[in-house]
Scaffold this motif. Structure first.
Motif, PDB file in Angstrom:
ATOM      1  N   SER A 145       1.059  -0.829   0.161  1.00  0.00           N
ATOM      2  CA  SER A 145      -0.182  -0.055   0.355  1.00  0.00           C
ATOM      3  C   SER A 145       0.531   1.046  -0.132  1.00  0.00           C
ATOM      4  O   SER A 145       0.359   2.399  -0.138  1.00  0.00           O
ATOM      5  CB  SER A 145      -0.907  -0.012   1.053  1.00  0.00           C
ATOM      6  N   ASP A 146       1.469   1.092   0.006  1.00  0.00           N
ATOM      7  CA  ASP A 146       3.137   2.349   0.017  1.00  0.00           C
ATOM      8  C   ASP A 146       2.906   2.626  -1.480  1.00  0.00           C
ATOM      9  O   ASP A 146       4.215   3.924  -1.868  1.00  0.00           O
ATOM     10  CB  ASP A 146       4.190   1.504   0.254  1.00  0.00           C
ATOM     11  N   ASN A 147       2.470   2.045  -2.507  1.00  0.00           N
ATOM     12  CA  ASN A 147       2.821   2.570  -3.683  1.00  0.00           C
ATOM     13  C   ASN A 147       1.271   3.383  -3.799  1.00  0.00           C
ATOM     14  O   ASN A 147       1.444   4.009  -4.986  1.00  0.00           O
ATOM     15  CB  ASN A 147       2.518   1.485  -4.562  1.00  0.00           C
ATOM     16  N   ILE A 148      -0.029   3.119  -3.344  1.00  0.00           N
ATOM     17  CA  ILE A 148      -1.234   3.546  -3.297  1.00  0.00           C
ATOM     18  C   ILE A 148      -1.146   5.099  -3.994  1.00  0.00           C
ATOM     19  O   ILE A 148      -1.268   5.838  -5.332  1.00  0.00           O
ATOM     20  CB  ILE A 148      -2.609   3.652  -2.585  1.00  0.00           C
ATOM     21  N   ALA A 149      -0.612   6.135  -3.250  1.00  0.00           N
ATOM     22  CA  ALA A 149      -0.735   7.217  -3.224  1.00  0.00           C
ATOM     23  C   ALA A 149       0.621   7.268  -4.029  1.00  0.00           C
ATOM     24  O   ALA A 149      -0.166   8.442  -4.937  1.00  0.00           O
ATOM     25  CB  ALA A 149       0.064   7.885  -1.595  1.00  0.00           C
ATOM     26  N   ALA A 150       1.127   7.058  -4.698  1.00  0.00           N
ATOM     27  CA  ALA A 150       2.082   7.829  -5.204  1.00  0.00           C
ATOM     28  C   ALA A 150       1.647   7.384  -7.100  1.00  0.00           C
ATOM     29  O   ALA A 150       1.479   8.277  -8.074  1.00  0.00           O
ATOM     30  CB  ALA A 150       3.341   7.047  -5.573  1.00  0.00           C
ATOM     31  N   ILE A 151       0.709   6.389  -7.180  1.00  0.00           N
ATOM     32  CA  ILE A 151       0.513   6.314  -8.282  1.00  0.00           C
ATOM     33  C   ILE A 151      -1.367   7.032  -8.557  1.00  0.00           C
ATOM     34  O   ILE A 151      -1.327   7.337  -9.113  1.00  0.00           O
ATOM     35  CB  ILE A 151      -0.829   4.260  -8.577  1.00  0.00           C
ATOM     36  N   ILE A 152      -1.401   7.063  -7.473  1.00  0.00           N
ATOM     37  CA  ILE A 152      -3.271   7.986  -7.883  1.00  0.00           C
ATOM     38  C   ILE A 152      -2.904  10.034  -7.749  1.00  0.00           C
ATOM     39  O   ILE A 152      -3.027  10.106  -8.517  1.00  0.00           O
ATOM     40  CB  ILE A 152      -3.481   8.231  -5.890  1.00  0.00           C
ATOM     41  N   ALA A 153      -0.967   9.777  -7.371  1.00  0.00           N
ATOM     42  CA  ALA A 153      -1.605  11.321  -7.633  1.00  0.00           C
ATOM     43  C   ALA A 153      -0.029  11.401  -9.467  1.00  0.00           C
ATOM     44  O   ALA A 153      -0.724  12.279 -10.004  1.00  0.00           O
ATOM     45  CB  ALA A 153       0.509  11.470  -6.660  1.00  0.00           C
ATOM     46  N   ALA A 154       0.076  10.458  -9.237  1.00  0.00           N
ATOM     47  CA  ALA A 154       0.723  10.376 -11.178  1.00  0.00           C
ATOM     48  C   ALA A 154      -0.905  10.441 -11.543  1.00  0.00           C
ATOM     49  O   ALA A 154      -1.077  10.743 -12.841  1.00  0.00           O
ATOM     50  CB  ALA A 154       1.538   9.074 -11.171  1.00  0.00           C
ATOM     51  N   GLY A 155      -1.685   9.830 -11.354  1.00  0.00           N
ATOM     52  CA  GLY A 155      -3.578   9.451 -12.513  1.00  0.00           C
ATOM     53  C   GLY A 155      -3.589  10.760 -12.264  1.00  0.00           C
ATOM     54  O   GLY A 155      -4.445  10.793 -12.941  1.00  0.00           O
ATOM     55  N   GLU A 156      -3.613  11.485 -10.812  1.00  0.00           N
ATOM     56  CA  GLU A 156      -4.130  12.583 -11.102  1.00  0.00           C
ATOM     57  C   GLU A 156      -3.358  13.403 -12.050  1.00  0.00           C
ATOM     58  O   GLU A 156      -4.099  14.158 -12.377  1.00  0.00           O
ATOM     59  CB  GLU A 156      -4.448  13.233  -9.393  1.00  0.00           C
ATOM     60  N   TYR A 157      -2.337  13.544 -12.228  1.00  0.00           N
ATOM     61  CA  TYR A 157      -1.457  14.598 -13.211  1.00  0.00           C
ATOM     62  C   TYR A 157      -1.875  14.037 -14.434  1.00  0.00           C
ATOM     63  O   TYR A 157      -2.075  15.038 -15.144  1.00  0.00           O
ATOM     64  CB  TYR A 157      -0.401  13.964 -12.294  1.00  0.00           C
ATOM     65  N   GLU A 158      -1.704  12.753 -14.571  1.00  0.00           N
ATOM     66  CA  GLU A 158      -2.052  12.681 -16.020  1.00  0.00           C
ATOM     67  C   GLU A 158      -3.603  12.509 -16.389  1.00  0.00           C
ATOM     68  O   GLU A 158      -3.969  11.672 -17.736  1.00  0.00           O
ATOM     69  CB  GLU A 158      -1.137  11.555 -16.298  1.00  0.00           C
ATOM     70  N   ASP A 159      -4.338  12.397 -15.829  1.00  0.00           N
ATOM     71  CA  ASP A 159      -5.116  12.512 -15.778  1.00  0.00           C
ATOM     72  C   ASP A 159      -6.077  11.237 -16.273  1.00  0.00           C
ATOM     73  O   ASP A 159      -6.613  10.637 -17.393  1.00  0.00           O
ATOM     74  CB  ASP A 159      -6.165  13.515 -16.702  1.00  0.00           C
ATOM     75  N   SER A 160      -5.801  10.512 -15.236  1.00  0.00           N
ATOM     76  CA  SER A 160      -6.052   8.320 -15.892  1.00  0.00           C
ATOM     77  C   SER A 160      -7.224   8.152 -15.844  1.00  0.00           C
ATOM     78  O   SER A 160      -8.139   8.863 -14.458  1.00  0.00           O
ATOM     79  CB  SER A 160      -5.133   8.021 -15.157  1.00  0.00           C
ATOM     80  N   SER A 161      -7.854   7.646 -16.395  1.00  0.00           N
ATOM     81  CA  SER A 161      -9.183   6.642 -15.799  1.00  0.00           C
ATOM     82  C   SER A 161      -9.131   6.029 -14.669  1.00  0.00           C
ATOM     83  O   SER A 161      -7.732   5.147 -14.320  1.00  0.00           O
ATOM     84  CB  SER A 161     -10.051   6.525 -16.803  1.00  0.00           C
ATOM     85  N   GLY A 162     -10.476   5.422 -13.632  1.00  0.00           N
ATOM     86  CA  GLY A 162      -9.959   4.618 -12.253  1.00  0.00           C
ATOM     87  C   GLY A 162      -8.926   3.065 -13.090  1.00  0.00           C
ATOM     88  O   GLY A 162      -8.765   2.271 -12.395  1.00  0.00           O
ATOM     89  N   LYS A 163      -9.753   2.703 -14.413  1.00  0.00           N
ATOM     90  CA  LYS A 163      -9.285   1.589 -14.758  1.00  0.00           C
ATOM     91  C   LYS A 163      -7.675   1.525 -14.714  1.00  0.00           C
ATOM     92  O   LYS A 163      -6.920   0.673 -14.805  1.00  0.00           O
ATOM     93  CB  LYS A 163      -9.627   1.128 -16.226  1.00  0.00           C
ATOM     94  N   ASP A 164      -6.931   2.457 -15.656  1.00  0.00           N
ATOM     95  CA  ASP A 164      -5.852   3.089 -15.143  1.00  0.00           C
ATOM     96  C   ASP A 164      -5.395   2.913 -14.327  1.00  0.00           C
ATOM     97  O   ASP A 164      -3.601   2.306 -13.703  1.00  0.00           O
ATOM     98  CB  ASP A 164      -5.375   4.252 -16.034  1.00  0.00           C
ATOM     99  N   LEU A 165      -6.048   3.283 -12.794  1.00  0.00           N
ATOM    100  CA  LEU A 165      -5.019   3.083 -11.274  1.00  0.00           C
ATOM    101  C   LEU A 165      -5.292   1.838 -11.185  1.00  0.00           C
ATOM    102  O   LEU A 165      -4.179   1.611 -10.580  1.00  0.00           O
ATOM    103  CB  LEU A 165      -6.449   4.491 -10.840  1.00  0.00           C
ATOM    104  N   LEU A 166      -5.869   1.265 -11.317  1.00  0.00           N
ATOM    105  CA  LEU A 166      -6.582  -0.308 -10.811  1.00  0.00           C
ATOM    106  C   LEU A 166      -4.756  -1.468 -11.284  1.00  0.00           C
ATOM    107  O   LEU A 166      -4.225  -2.007 -10.903  1.00  0.00           O
ATOM    108  CB  LEU A 166      -7.227  -0.366 -10.854  1.00  0.00           C
ATOM    109  N   THR A 167      -5.384  -0.521 -13.045  1.00  0.00           N
ATOM    110  CA  THR A 167      -3.603  -1.349 -13.629  1.00  0.00           C
ATOM    111  C   THR A 167      -2.268  -1.438 -13.009  1.00  0.00           C
ATOM    112  O   THR A 167      -1.536  -1.793 -12.536  1.00  0.00           O
ATOM    113  CB  THR A 167      -3.878  -1.017 -14.767  1.00  0.00           C
TER     114      THR A 167
END
Length: 447
Positions: free
Chosen positions: A102-124
């Motif tokens: 779970s140490d990875n989750i906030a990093a991925i959400i930040a990158a996803g927000e920055y790139e306007d990613s979809s929820g599917k992209d976040l989960l992947t």
């Protein structure tokens, strides 16, 4: 031989449709659990010191959970610190290493927000990060070589961020090379007298992972042979190893913490609370407490890496089996309240913890390495009466995993002081249907 190219190919090739329905469900549980824990940590002094540092940078582009904005790396730093600080996060149970994916989750959400990613992209991307971290922990443990487990986190966070930032193969190899060359962490963080950095170190690793991926996206070249190169990660950090990636399936081997306590303490804490309640034990009549446990627990929280009897701070308390067992027996619970400074210093727990004896048992070590988390507790009373309990695992272990409803209950408990019922319900529903939302929908609810 595992190579940097192999990880880059895994990042590029893995897509949402490769994840099984069961895996998607488990990844959503990880997101809900992590956000709940993060909200529960808001206001704690060490993480608010991180917030002050991040806000001083005056960055923008991503949401700081709890309000504010920062650059993707700085948002990752604070938001991961929230997820990690309470020591209530998830854990992957490898024989020689116990990291916290779970140490990875906030990093991925930040990158996803920055790139306007979809929820599917976040989960992947979360599935990719969990898989990379778990495979490294299982096949390339570094604890006994003097490295901290967040040495794996910087690589897994880079892999997840790289997926959302759209990096190509050579860029991913560079990003992983930058991350894994420059950001290896020493085990001293968790040995001897433990400082508050113990709860912040993984945030720093995740931040460095996002930054490494952003550098590579901007054209910075890194060593593209991190693992296999001369004087590379295998020679210096881990030794030789092989990995076998699947599309996020390692998430099924991740445990959820029932108690605010170090990973290896979960079964023992559950057991001593069961004894205290079932036998109606009066702490004042306890003469001694004996715990038989497995090698990793003895090493990390039982005295193998420094005394665990001198307990003055939360960082020391949540890595001390003597303290956790004493507090759990007296209070019959193990929550944030047991780490209040006044609670830690109280005479009842300080005296009782010194009666706790922790012993390593080879048979229990074998059982741990084959998928259990065993603990045998004996409480001897002043009149000579002995109470005993044996645990194979605990509620939240992969052998006894929590349902969505149980994790939602944990989320409610951690967030009710900050968010009203409507906000909590919207967060839960958004995560439950994350494939139909995007990153912006989620972070908009976390101010």
């Amino acid at each position: 031989m595992t190579t940097t190219t192999e990880i880059a190919e895994f990042v590029i090739e893995t897509e949402f449709d490769d994840l099984s329905g069961e895996t998607v469900d488990e990844l959503k549980k990880r997101v809900l659990d992590s956000i709940g824990i993060a909200v529960g940590a808001m206001g704690e002094d060490p993480v608010e010191a991180v917030r002050a540092t991040v806000e001083e940078m005056n960055g923008e582009g991503c949401t700081l959970w709890g309000g504010g904005a920062a650059s993707p790396p700085d948002a990752t730093m604070l938001n991961t610190a929230y997820v990690r600080y309470l020591d209530y996060m998830d854990s992957f149970l490898a024989p020689g290493e116990t990291p916290h994916p779970s140490d990875n989750i906030a990093a991925i959400i930040a990158a996803g927000e920055y790139e306007d990613s979809s929820g599917k992209d976040l989960l992947t991307a979360i599935g990719i990060a969990y898989e990379v971290q778990a495979e490294l922990a299982w096949n390339a443990p570094v604890r006994d070589r003097g490295w901290d487990h967040v040495t794996h986190t910087v690589i897994s966070a880079t892999a997840g961020a790289a997926k959302l930032l759209g990096l190509g193969s050579e860029e991913i190899r560079s990003a992983i090379g930058i991350a894994g060359t420059a950001h290896n962490a020493l085990r001293v963080t968790r040995t001897g007298g433990i400082s508050e950095w113990k709860g912040i170190a993984s945030a720093n690793a995740a931040r460095n992972g996002v930054y490494s991926a952003m550098l590579a996206k901007s054209g910075v070249e890194g060593p593209t042979n991190l693992f296999e190169g001369q004087k590379g990660w295998k020679q210096i950090v881990s030794g030789d190893f092989e990995v076998d990636f699947s599309p996020g399936e390692r998430v099924h081997d991740v445990m959820t913490k029932k108690y605010v306590a170090e990973t290896y303490a979960q079964s023992a804490v559950e057991g001593i609370i069961e004894l205290a309640e079932g036998e109606d034990i009066d702490p004042e009549d306890v003469d001694s407490i004996h715990l038989d446990t497995f090698a990793g627990a003895k090493l990390i929280i039982g005295g193998g890496e420094g005394s665990r009897y001198e307990v003055e701070t939360k960082a020391q308390a949540d890595h001390s089996l003597p303290y956790m067992l004493a507090a759990a027996l007296i209070d019959r619970e193990m929550t944030n309240a047991q780490y209040d400074p006044e609670r830690i210093q109280r005479d009842d727990v300080q005296e009782l913890l010194r009666t706790v004896d922790v012993a390593e048992d080879d048979e229990l070590t074998d059982r741990f390495e084959t998928g259990e988390m065993p603990a045998i507790i004996e409480i001897t009373m002043a009149d000579g009466t002995t109470h005993r309990v044996e645990k194979d695992d605990f509620e939240g272990h992969p052998n006894n995993s929590m349902s969505w409803e149980q994790i939602e209950t944990k989320f409610e408990r951690m967030t009710e002081a900050r968010y009203d019922h409507s906000r909590r319900e919207r967060i839960v529903d958004t995560i439950l249907q994350l494939e139909n939302h995007d990153a912006a929908d989620l972070v908009a609810l976390l101010d």
